[in-house]
Enzyme design. Structure first.
Site, PDB file in Angstrom:
ATOM      1  N   HIS A   2      -7.083   0.955  -6.695  1.00  0.00           N
ATOM      2  CA  HIS A   2      -7.349   0.038  -5.576  1.00  0.00           C
ATOM      3  C   HIS A   2      -7.980  -1.241  -6.155  1.00  0.00           C
ATOM      4  O   HIS A   2      -9.163  -1.521  -5.959  1.00  0.00           O
ATOM      5  CB  HIS A   2      -8.294   0.712  -4.579  1.00  0.00           C
ATOM      6  CG  HIS A   2      -8.269   0.119  -3.207  1.00  0.00           C
ATOM      7  ND1 HIS A   2      -7.572  -1.040  -2.900  1.00  0.00           N
ATOM      8  CD2 HIS A   2      -8.864   0.517  -2.040  1.00  0.00           C
ATOM      9  CE1 HIS A   2      -7.738  -1.312  -1.623  1.00  0.00           C
ATOM     10  NE2 HIS A   2      -8.509  -0.393  -1.073  1.00  0.00           N
ATOM     11  N   ARG A  59     -13.371  -8.738   0.993  1.00  0.00           N
ATOM     12  CA  ARG A  59     -11.950  -8.486   0.731  1.00  0.00           C
ATOM     13  C   ARG A  59     -11.146  -9.729   1.110  1.00  0.00           C
ATOM     14  O   ARG A  59     -10.216 -10.125   0.391  1.00  0.00           O
ATOM     15  CB  ARG A  59     -11.468  -7.285   1.573  1.00  0.00           C
ATOM     16  CG  ARG A  59     -12.043  -5.937   1.156  1.00  0.00           C
ATOM     17  CD  ARG A  59     -11.423  -5.413  -0.121  1.00  0.00           C
ATOM     18  NE  ARG A  59      -9.981  -5.319  -0.064  1.00  0.00           N
ATOM     19  CZ  ARG A  59      -9.301  -4.302   0.474  1.00  0.00           C
ATOM     20  NH1 ARG A  59      -9.943  -3.271   0.976  1.00  0.00           N
ATOM     21  NH2 ARG A  59      -7.970  -4.289   0.472  1.00  0.00           N
ATOM     22  N   GLN A  83      -9.930  -3.850  -3.962  1.00  0.00           N
ATOM     23  CA  GLN A  83     -11.251  -3.365  -3.572  1.00  0.00           C
ATOM     24  C   GLN A  83     -12.258  -3.603  -4.696  1.00  0.00           C
ATOM     25  O   GLN A  83     -13.368  -4.097  -4.465  1.00  0.00           O
ATOM     26  CB  GLN A  83     -11.162  -1.862  -3.239  1.00  0.00           C
ATOM     27  CG  GLN A  83     -12.459  -1.281  -2.724  1.00  0.00           C
ATOM     28  CD  GLN A  83     -12.848  -1.833  -1.364  1.00  0.00           C
ATOM     29  OE1 GLN A  83     -12.057  -1.810  -0.443  1.00  0.00           O
ATOM     30  NE2 GLN A  83     -14.052  -2.362  -1.242  1.00  0.00           N
ATOM     31  N   ARG A 140       0.886  -1.180   0.000  1.00  0.00           N
ATOM     32  CA  ARG A 140       0.000   0.000   0.000  1.00  0.00           C
ATOM     33  C   ARG A 140       0.915   1.219   0.000  1.00  0.00           C
ATOM     34  O   ARG A 140       1.661   1.432   0.961  1.00  0.00           O
ATOM     35  CB  ARG A 140      -0.904  -0.001   1.232  1.00  0.00           C
ATOM     36  CG  ARG A 140      -1.572   1.332   1.482  1.00  0.00           C
ATOM     37  CD  ARG A 140      -2.713   1.253   2.444  1.00  0.00           C
ATOM     38  NE  ARG A 140      -3.849   0.598   1.830  1.00  0.00           N
ATOM     39  CZ  ARG A 140      -5.097   0.628   2.322  1.00  0.00           C
ATOM     40  NH1 ARG A 140      -5.350   1.290   3.434  1.00  0.00           N
ATOM     41  NH2 ARG A 140      -6.074   0.023   1.705  1.00  0.00           N
ATOM     42  N   ASP A 181     -17.435   6.870  -1.772  1.00  0.00           N
ATOM     43  CA  ASP A 181     -16.203   6.727  -1.008  1.00  0.00           C
ATOM     44  C   ASP A 181     -15.915   8.082  -0.358  1.00  0.00           C
ATOM     45  O   ASP A 181     -16.576   9.087  -0.670  1.00  0.00           O
ATOM     46  CB  ASP A 181     -15.052   6.292  -1.938  1.00  0.00           C
ATOM     47  CG  ASP A 181     -13.793   5.912  -1.182  1.00  0.00           C
ATOM     48  OD1 ASP A 181     -13.873   5.681   0.044  1.00  0.00           O
ATOM     49  OD2 ASP A 181     -12.719   5.857  -1.804  1.00  0.00           O
ATOM     50  N   CYS A 191     -16.407   1.584   0.151  1.00  0.00           N
ATOM     51  CA  CYS A 191     -15.234   0.722   0.400  1.00  0.00           C
ATOM     52  C   CYS A 191     -14.778   0.787   1.848  1.00  0.00           C
ATOM     53  O   CYS A 191     -14.039  -0.081   2.288  1.00  0.00           O
ATOM     54  CB  CYS A 191     -14.112   1.057  -0.565  1.00  0.00           C
ATOM     55  SG  CYS A 191     -13.117   2.456  -0.096  1.00  0.00           S
TER      56      CYS A 191
HETATM   57  N1   CP Z   1     -11.156  -0.184   1.934  1.00  0.00           N
HETATM   58  C1   CP Z   1      -9.910  -0.280   2.464  1.00  0.00           C
HETATM   59  O1   CP Z   1      -8.930  -0.453   1.731  1.00  0.00           O
HETATM   60  O2   CP Z   1      -9.860  -0.215   3.810  1.00  0.00           O
HETATM   61  P1   CP Z   1      -8.534   0.034   4.656  1.00  0.00           P
HETATM   62  O3   CP Z   1      -8.010   1.398   4.238  1.00  0.00           O
HETATM   63  O4   CP Z   1      -8.967   0.009   6.087  1.00  0.00           O
HETATM   64  O5   CP Z   1      -7.543  -1.024   4.335  1.00  0.00           O
END
Ligand code: CP
Length: 310
Positions: free
Chosen positions: A135, A297, A138, A108, A229, A269
């Site tokens: 992402h 997820r 997601q 990430r 979002d 998300c």
């Molecule tokens: N939706 C998502 O990626 O959540 P986090 O940022 O908590 O990992």
């Protein structure tokens, strides 16, 4: 016939063909059933995953870490202060080192380019756990959730309302590839980046997907799915107040749901900013599938790791 995905990376959701996406969802469904039934599925026994986090996370860390354990493997968390990607050591060198120690890397990051560099030098699969631009995990979990609920994806009308961010870009690319009709509603100046729109149009030309782009928050008629979002993503905290004013008309609330003329699934998300992009009533209402979406997820990423690493 199954397509081998072993050794591939997932930097953009566009890296997956339509067939590969369906393969992920089919295995994800199978692993979800096994997990719920208590049937062991330790298909990544002895395998290791490095998880690089430059940003905070709840869902991504938990789903990859518990997912790897459920598959019989092990995940190692490397937080922002651990390796200081690109500062303490160059991104290619981090990739070269990790690639000699683990069987896969989840990262990430802020800069999408860093994911591309990790994938270029690691020699093991690299999975995008969110970048400033995309992402993909997601989007894969979101479409899996829609399929679970509606038993189809082709022809489903998904409306994303809000910031044209990384989540919107990945949904657009994945949805266009599998034949969903995607409407993106964003205020002017906050639309999805043009190159993603062009890429999605190319996918839509093959799948028959219809794509629409507008700034009118009332243009939600006929939506089967309404998605939103956060208005200020990680790294945009300084703009949060200004964005809250600009995005106010784009809130998912009961009035907006009435404009759809139906009972669309409501998705987010997460994490949600209740009272901003979504109201409590809608988020906790009968149309909301946000927590199933979060759970998925886990199942979808387990399938992804199994297909890429096994
Ligand atoms: N939706 C998502 O990626 O959540 P986090 O940022 O908590 O990992």
């Amino acid at each position: 016939m199954a397509v081998s995905m072993k050794g591939h990376s997932l930097v953009s959701v566009a890296d997956l063909s339509r067939e590969e996406m369906w393969q992920v969802w089919e295995l994800g469904g199978d692993l979800k059933r096994k997990q719920k039934a208590g049937v062991p599925h330790r298909i990544l026994g002895g395998k290791h995953l490095a998880m690089i986090f430059q940003k905070p996370s709840l869902r991504t860390q938990m789903s990859f870490e518990t997912g790897m354990s459920q598959l019989g493997g092990h995940a190692v968390y490397l937080g922002p202060d651990h390796i200081q990607l690109g500062k303490r050591e160059s991104v290619p060198d981090v990739a070269r080192v990790l690639g000699r120690m683990v069987d896969g890397i989840m990262a990430r990051v802020f800069a999408h380019k860093d994911l591309e560099t990790l994938a270029e030098y690691a020699g093991v699969p690299v999975i995008n756990g969110l970048s400033d631009d995309e992402h993909p995990c997601q989007a894969l979990a979101d479409l899996f959730t829609i399929y679970e609920k509606l038993r189809r994806l082709e022809g489903v009308n998904l409306t994303y309302i809000g910031d044209g961010n990384n989540v919107a870009a990945s949904l657009l690319l994945a949805g266009a590839k599998v034949g969903m009709n995607i409407t993106l509603i964003s205020p002017q100046g906050y639309e999805v980046k043009p190159h993603y729109i062009e890429q999605a149009k190319a996918g839509a030309a093959i799948s028959g997907s219809k794509l629409r782009f507008t700034d009118d928050p009332a243009d939600v008629g006929g939506s089967d799915v309404i998605y939103t979002d956060t208005w200020a993503s990680m790294g945009q905290e300084a703009e949060a107040e200004q964005r809250a004013r600009i995005f106010e008309p784009y809130q998912i609330n009961e009035a907006l749901l009435k404009h759809t003329g139906g009972h669309p699934l409501v998705m987010h998300c997460l994490p949600a900013h209740r009272g901003q992009e979504i109201t409590d009533k809608v988020m906790d209402g009968p149309n909301s599938v946000v927590f199933e979406e979060a759970e998925n997820r886990l199942h979808v990423q387990k399938a992804l790791m199994a297909l890429l690493i096994q």
